[in-house]
Design a protein around this motif. Sequence first.
Motif, PDB file in Angstrom:
ATOM      1  N   GLU A  20      -4.745   3.046  -2.895  1.00 15.54           N
ATOM      2  CA  GLU A  20      -6.044   3.391  -3.482  1.00 15.54           C
ATOM      3  C   GLU A  20      -6.136   3.121  -4.982  1.00 15.54           C
ATOM      4  OE1 GLU A  20      -8.341   3.935  -1.445  1.00 15.54           O
ATOM      5  OE2 GLU A  20      -7.300   4.638   0.340  1.00 15.54           O
TER       6      GLU A  20
ATOM      7  N   TRP B  18       0.867  -1.188   0.000  1.00 19.57           N
ATOM      8  CA  TRP B  18       0.000   0.000   0.000  1.00 19.57           C
ATOM      9  C   TRP B  18       0.902   1.235   0.000  1.00 19.57           C
ATOM     10  CZ3 TRP B  18      -4.911  -0.493  -1.076  1.00 19.57           C
ATOM     11  CH2 TRP B  18      -5.815   0.529  -0.817  1.00 19.57           C
TER      12      TRP B  18
ATOM     13  N   ARG C 133      -5.565  -3.244  -5.278  1.00 15.44           N
ATOM     14  CA  ARG C 133      -6.726  -3.991  -4.778  1.00 15.44           C
ATOM     15  C   ARG C 133      -6.446  -5.486  -4.738  1.00 15.44           C
ATOM     16  NH1 ARG C 133     -10.204  -2.934  -9.280  1.00 15.44           N
ATOM     17  NH2 ARG C 133     -11.461  -4.653  -8.453  1.00 15.44           N
TER      18      ARG C 133
END
Length: 198
Positions: free
Chosen positions: A83, A55, A88
């Motif tokens: 994000e 991340w 994801r």
Amino acid sequence: MARRALILVDVQYDFCEGGALAVAGGLDVAHSLAAALRDEEFLSAYDVVVTTQDWHIDPGEHFAAPGEEPDFRVSWPVHCVAESDGARIVDELADAVRGIDTVPVIEVFKGHYAAAYSGFEGVTDDDEPLIDRLRAHGITDVDVAGIATDYCVKETALHAAQAGLRTTVLTDFAVGIRAPDVAELYADGFPAAGVLVR
């Protein structure tokens, strides 16, 4: 009494086919893990499920500078930016994780401002280190799966063992980058570190 956690390492779009740092077989691992999590018998072996995600916000030298070639050891192509779609978890697996209602699910994010290969370098949404959250749940054993065996799965498993957790890498649910490195880990590297291979 033993309490066991399943740690799913970095099953993210950027590490699967078509991603910025694609690992062949990544989507197959996502599919296999999703199916396993929907199997009540498989899931019943666990008291906690953990997902880890790269991340990256500003990880410094972990990303190769613009115009420079990454060395794929210290510097890497831009990947798993916080994000972004690439950061994801693969949808099929994310859906299966969301469907878990029998045990707690812990989400861990790592590498915000520096390289981070191990899930134990990550934190939850409220900045709690993974090892602290596992201890709060009384976890004694962990099974580690995901991407990539010779990088983030390896480091997560080694750190788990160093933290005193009985640690197993699930070979059917992990995929690596370099086959010789993976074979060496399974034959020698993991056993030497006290990590079981199953």
